[in-house]
Design an enzyme around this catalytic site. Structure first.
Site, PDB file in Angstrom:
ATOM      1  N   HIS A 223      -0.765  -0.214 -12.512  1.00  0.00           N
ATOM      2  CA  HIS A 223      -1.994  -1.006 -12.651  1.00  0.00           C
ATOM      3  C   HIS A 223      -3.108  -0.127 -13.198  1.00  0.00           C
ATOM      4  CE1 HIS A 223      -2.910   1.091  -8.948  1.00  0.00           C
ATOM      5  NE2 HIS A 223      -1.893   0.515  -8.353  1.00  0.00           N
TER       6      HIS A 223
HETATM    7  P1  TYD Z   1      -1.243  -0.474  -4.227  1.00  0.00           P
HETATM    8  O1  TYD Z   1      -2.418   0.303  -4.673  1.00  0.00           O
HETATM    9  O2  TYD Z   1      -1.023  -1.824  -4.864  1.00  0.00           O
HETATM   10  O3  TYD Z   1       0.062   0.411  -4.403  1.00  0.00           O
HETATM   11  P2  TYD Z   1       1.096   0.441  -5.630  1.00  0.00           P
HETATM   12  O4  TYD Z   1       0.303   0.190  -6.850  1.00  0.00           O
HETATM   13  O5  TYD Z   1       1.730   1.776  -5.588  1.00  0.00           O
HETATM   14  O6  TYD Z   1       2.068  -0.650  -5.344  1.00  0.00           O
HETATM   15  O7  TYD Z   1      -1.297  -0.633  -2.650  1.00  0.00           O
HETATM   16  C1  TYD Z   1      -0.224  -1.177  -1.921  1.00  0.00           C
HETATM   17  C2  TYD Z   1      -0.803  -1.988  -0.772  1.00  0.00           C
HETATM   18  O8  TYD Z   1      -1.578  -1.161   0.076  1.00  0.00           O
HETATM   19  C3  TYD Z   1      -1.687  -3.132  -1.225  1.00  0.00           C
HETATM   20  O9  TYD Z   1      -1.341  -4.281  -0.491  1.00  0.00           O
HETATM   21  C4  TYD Z   1      -3.077  -2.720  -0.836  1.00  0.00           C
HETATM   22  C5  TYD Z   1      -2.888  -1.686   0.252  1.00  0.00           C
HETATM   23  N1  TYD Z   1      -3.883  -0.590   0.161  1.00  0.00           N
HETATM   24  C6  TYD Z   1      -4.930  -0.554   1.043  1.00  0.00           C
HETATM   25  O10 TYD Z   1      -5.086  -1.448   1.921  1.00  0.00           O
HETATM   26  N2  TYD Z   1      -5.851   0.464   0.969  1.00  0.00           N
HETATM   27  C7  TYD Z   1      -5.740   1.433   0.027  1.00  0.00           C
HETATM   28  O11 TYD Z   1      -6.582   2.362  -0.025  1.00  0.00           O
HETATM   29  C8  TYD Z   1      -4.648   1.382  -0.905  1.00  0.00           C
HETATM   30  C9  TYD Z   1      -4.490   2.433  -1.961  1.00  0.00           C
HETATM   31  C10 TYD Z   1      -3.745   0.344  -0.793  1.00  0.00           C
END
Ligand code: TYD
Length: 136
Positions: free
Chosen positions: A52
């Site tokens: 993303h």
């Molecule tokens: P995400 O950033 O979408 O991870 P990736 O891109 O590696 O799949 O985050 C995964 C999940 O974690 C998403 O549901 C949001 C949550 N999250 C938080 O609640 N706080 C945070 O600081 C981060 C980075 C993610």
């Protein structure tokens, strides 16, 4: 969003026979104030994380343990950075699509972020990212 490039940044490394030490300071070694720190760990072999872009978030990614790659897309071309030491990291400006892959066993990816968590800051659709990027 501004068009800026990702950049590898070397951090201070205090060599010591008792064990080495590295540190960083906000707005000094990295160009932003740190609002949040998160880390990715226990990644099963072959997995990919973080496909993303962020509208506002700037980040600095360090391989605290083990190694992995950060791939940054800049619209037309893609750059792959291999992070494998805890005394340097990758600065990723806002507005760039990136993902992490090629995780080694027991690797830990630490991400320092310039923003608090906000789902609204994410651009999760690659076609939308390309449209926004081309409009910049
Ligand atoms: P995400 O950033 O979408 O991870 P990736 O891109 O590696 O799949 O985050 C995964 C999940 O974690 C998403 O549901 C949001 C949550 N999250 C938080 O609640 N706080 C945070 O600081 C981060 C980075 C993610």
């Amino acid at each position: 969003m501004k068009k800026q490039l990702p950049e590898l940044i070397d951090l201070p490394k205090i060599d010591d026979p008792r064990g080495n030490l590295t540190f960083l300071e906000e707005e000094n070694h990295i160009p932003f104030r740190i609002r949040r720190v998160y880390w990715i760990y226990d990644v099963p072999g072959g997995q990919t994380r973080g496909g993303h872009a962020f509208r506002e978030q700037q980040e600095f990614i360090v391989a605290l343990s083990g190694s992995f790659d950060v791939v940054v897309n800049q619209g037309l071309d893609e750059q792959r950075f291999h992070l494998n030491r805890s005394y340097f990291g990758l600065y990723v400006p806002d507005g760039l699509w990136r993902f992490l892959d090629n995780f080694s066993t027991n690797s830990v990816a630490m991400v320092l972020s310039s923003t608090f968590y906000s789902e609204g800051d994410y651009i999760r659709d690659f076609e939308e990212y390309l449209r926004l990027r081309n409009a910049m």
